[in-house]
Design a protein around this motif. Structure first.
Motif, PDB file in Angstrom:
ATOM      1  N   MET A  52      18.976 -50.766  30.083  1.00 23.84           N
ATOM      2  CA  MET A  52      18.138 -49.955  30.788  1.00 23.84           C
ATOM      3  C   MET A  52      17.162 -49.635  29.555  1.00 23.84           C
ATOM      4  SD  MET A  52      21.556 -47.738  31.676  1.00 23.84           S
ATOM      5  CE  MET A  52      22.413 -48.597  30.141  1.00 23.84           C
ATOM      6  N   GLU A  53      16.011 -49.651  30.240  1.00 24.63           N
ATOM      7  CA  GLU A  53      14.840 -49.150  29.350  1.00 24.63           C
ATOM      8  C   GLU A  53      14.202 -48.232  30.083  1.00 24.63           C
ATOM      9  OE1 GLU A  53      12.766 -52.590  27.773  1.00 24.63           O
ATOM     10  OE2 GLU A  53      13.684 -53.602  29.443  1.00 24.63           O
ATOM     11  N   HIS A  54      14.117 -47.038  29.205  1.00 28.27           N
ATOM     12  CA  HIS A  54      13.216 -45.636  29.448  1.00 28.27           C
ATOM     13  C   HIS A  54      12.302 -45.192  28.490  1.00 28.27           C
ATOM     14  CE1 HIS A  54      12.884 -41.977  31.777  1.00 28.27           C
ATOM     15  NE2 HIS A  54      13.410 -41.349  30.737  1.00 28.27           N
ATOM     16  N   ARG A  55      11.263 -45.037  28.673  1.00 27.84           N
ATOM     17  CA  ARG A  55      10.204 -44.347  27.559  1.00 27.84           C
ATOM     18  C   ARG A  55      10.613 -44.726  26.436  1.00 27.84           C
ATOM     19  NH1 ARG A  55      10.130 -38.196  30.186  1.00 27.84           N
ATOM     20  NH2 ARG A  55       9.502 -38.692  32.196  1.00 27.84           N
ATOM     21  N   ARG A  88      25.959 -41.608  33.568  1.00 24.62           N
ATOM     22  CA  ARG A  88      25.119 -41.486  34.503  1.00 24.62           C
ATOM     23  C   ARG A  88      23.534 -41.785  33.978  1.00 24.62           C
ATOM     24  NH1 ARG A  88      21.881 -36.548  36.641  1.00 24.62           N
ATOM     25  NH2 ARG A  88      22.972 -35.620  34.861  1.00 24.62           N
ATOM     26  N   VAL A  89      22.844 -42.621  34.659  1.00 25.27           N
ATOM     27  CA  VAL A  89      21.513 -42.879  34.269  1.00 25.27           C
ATOM     28  C   VAL A  89      20.683 -41.753  34.878  1.00 25.27           C
ATOM     29  CG1 VAL A  89      19.617 -44.417  34.193  1.00 25.27           C
ATOM     30  CG2 VAL A  89      21.690 -45.409  34.418  1.00 25.27           C
ATOM     31  N   ILE A  90      20.323 -40.804  33.871  1.00 27.03           N
ATOM     32  CA  ILE A  90      19.735 -39.414  34.485  1.00 27.03           C
ATOM     33  C   ILE A  90      18.476 -39.446  35.328  1.00 27.03           C
ATOM     34  CG2 ILE A  90      19.078 -37.330  33.747  1.00 27.03           C
ATOM     35  CD1 ILE A  90      20.921 -37.833  31.309  1.00 27.03           C
ATOM     36  N   PRO A  91      17.600 -40.121  34.560  1.00 25.99           N
ATOM     37  CA  PRO A  91      16.102 -40.211  35.767  1.00 25.99           C
ATOM     38  C   PRO A  91      16.645 -40.687  37.091  1.00 25.99           C
ATOM     39  CG  PRO A  91      15.899 -41.261  33.678  1.00 25.99           C
ATOM     40  CD  PRO A  91      17.386 -40.964  33.558  1.00 25.99           C
ATOM     41  N   ILE A  92      17.521 -41.575  37.273  1.00 28.28           N
ATOM     42  CA  ILE A  92      17.374 -42.067  38.709  1.00 28.28           C
ATOM     43  C   ILE A  92      18.620 -41.640  39.257  1.00 28.28           C
ATOM     44  CG2 ILE A  92      16.131 -44.143  38.007  1.00 28.28           C
ATOM     45  CD1 ILE A  92      18.476 -45.757  37.997  1.00 28.28           C
ATOM     46  N   GLN A 130      12.404 -52.215  38.191  1.00 25.41           N
ATOM     47  CA  GLN A 130      11.954 -51.024  37.975  1.00 25.41           C
ATOM     48  C   GLN A 130      12.368 -50.015  38.944  1.00 25.41           C
ATOM     49  OE1 GLN A 130       9.727 -50.804  35.473  1.00 25.41           O
ATOM     50  NE2 GLN A 130       9.844 -48.441  35.573  1.00 25.41           N
ATOM     51  N   VAL A 131      13.018 -48.910  38.682  1.00 23.69           N
ATOM     52  CA  VAL A 131      13.653 -47.879  39.411  1.00 23.69           C
ATOM     53  C   VAL A 131      12.726 -46.731  39.005  1.00 23.69           C
ATOM     54  CG1 VAL A 131      15.377 -46.784  40.776  1.00 23.69           C
ATOM     55  CG2 VAL A 131      15.644 -49.050  40.030  1.00 23.69           C
ATOM     56  N   ASP A 132      11.969 -46.031  39.582  1.00 22.49           N
ATOM     57  CA  ASP A 132      11.057 -45.120  38.990  1.00 22.49           C
ATOM     58  C   ASP A 132      10.822 -45.535  37.624  1.00 22.49           C
ATOM     59  OD1 ASP A 132      11.457 -43.888  41.238  1.00 22.49           O
ATOM     60  OD2 ASP A 132      13.474 -42.475  40.879  1.00 22.49           O
ATOM     61  N   ASP A 133      11.095 -44.369  36.567  1.00 21.45           N
ATOM     62  CA  ASP A 133      10.602 -44.980  35.273  1.00 21.45           C
ATOM     63  C   ASP A 133      11.726 -45.465  34.338  1.00 21.45           C
ATOM     64  OD1 ASP A 133      11.789 -42.537  34.982  1.00 21.45           O
ATOM     65  OD2 ASP A 133      10.397 -41.566  33.680  1.00 21.45           O
ATOM     66  N   VAL A 134      12.720 -46.153  35.085  1.00 23.87           N
ATOM     67  CA  VAL A 134      13.785 -46.732  34.231  1.00 23.87           C
ATOM     68  C   VAL A 134      13.702 -48.367  34.903  1.00 23.87           C
ATOM     69  CG1 VAL A 134      16.268 -47.142  34.048  1.00 23.87           C
ATOM     70  CG2 VAL A 134      15.050 -44.885  34.295  1.00 23.87           C
ATOM     71  N   THR A 135      13.592 -49.136  33.791  1.00 20.95           N
ATOM     72  CA  THR A 135      13.717 -50.586  34.044  1.00 20.95           C
ATOM     73  C   THR A 135      15.262 -51.132  33.790  1.00 20.95           C
ATOM     74  OG1 THR A 135      11.498 -50.950  33.548  1.00 20.95           O
ATOM     75  CG2 THR A 135      12.914 -52.954  33.591  1.00 20.95           C
ATOM     76  N   ILE A 136      15.922 -51.668  34.941  1.00 17.87           N
ATOM     77  CA  ILE A 136      17.174 -52.138  34.719  1.00 17.87           C
ATOM     78  C   ILE A 136      17.394 -53.903  34.774  1.00 17.87           C
ATOM     79  CG2 ILE A 136      19.692 -52.065  35.886  1.00 17.87           C
ATOM     80  CD1 ILE A 136      18.786 -49.501  36.966  1.00 17.87           C
TER      81      ILE A 136
END
Length: 200
Positions: free
Chosen positions: A99-102, A11-15, A77-83
């Motif tokens: 997946m890129e996040h922070r 699960r990609v938690i932020p989204i 870009q989905v919220d602060d995650v780039t897929i």
């Protein structure tokens, strides 16, 4: 240390999106069309156009609430995650999920194949901080012969026993197309017959 953004259920938690979930989810990212990765009943599906087309053929046009096709190497870009979906080389449309996040970059490979295969987009290496891979044949005990050597072996058998049928068992999606392509590449130009279950 960075906070994990992917849990053990993929699960990609932020989204709140799941990669290849085994049961219906509100948001699913599907790596490819094989039934152990792509299932019906999701609210929304993100996948390559080829994978979406395969899902619709296998499960019906309305097998998900909605589909969002994403071309290879096109960041979303989905919220602060780039897929980004990167070719996995497994079957037509198969993708690794980047997946890129922070500042963290994770890659889930899904099923992948690094060998050349003209029935699938070629595997591309994706740099990452976290690598999550399928490892069905990851043990050293698995030493697969070269595909063209296997085709030559099969064609020698066909030549030696022309009165006999030669049956090749393979998955209907991906493997069957690859075997047909390999046979053609090896010079077999006679008809190849498929079992009716392979047609769809």
């Amino acid at each position: 240390m960075a906070t994990p953004f992917l849990d053990r259920d993929l699960r990609v938690i932020p989204i709140d999106a799941y990669i290849d979930p085994p049961q219906p989810r509100a948001r699913a990212i599907i790596t490819h069309g094989h039934s152990d990765h792509a299932r019906s009943g999701h609210g929304a599906v993100l996948a390559t156009p080829d994978t979406i087309a395969i899902m619709k053929v296998r499960y019906g046009e309305d097998c998900a609430g909605q589909f969002q096709p994403l071309e290879f190497n096109t960041p979303l870009q989905v919220d602060d995650v780039t897929i980004t979906l990167v070719p996995a080389g497994h079957i037509l449309g198969s993708a690794q999920v980047v997946m890129e996040h922070r500042g963290q970059r994770a890659v889930f490979t899904g099923d992948y194949k690094r060998l050349p295969d003209r029935t699938a987009q070629p595997f591309e290496l994706a740099e990452c901080d976290l690598f999550i891979t399928e490892a069905t044949f990851g043990l050293p005990v698995f030493q697969h012969p070269r595909p063209l050597d296997e085709m030559a072996r099969l064609l020698r058998s066909v030549a030696a026993f022309p009165e006999r049928s030669h049956v090749i068992g393979s998955y209907a999606l991906g493997k069957a197309q690859r075997v047909i392509a390999l046979l053609r590449d090896a010079g077999w130009d006679a008809p190849i017959y498929l079992h009716g279950a392979m047609i769809r």
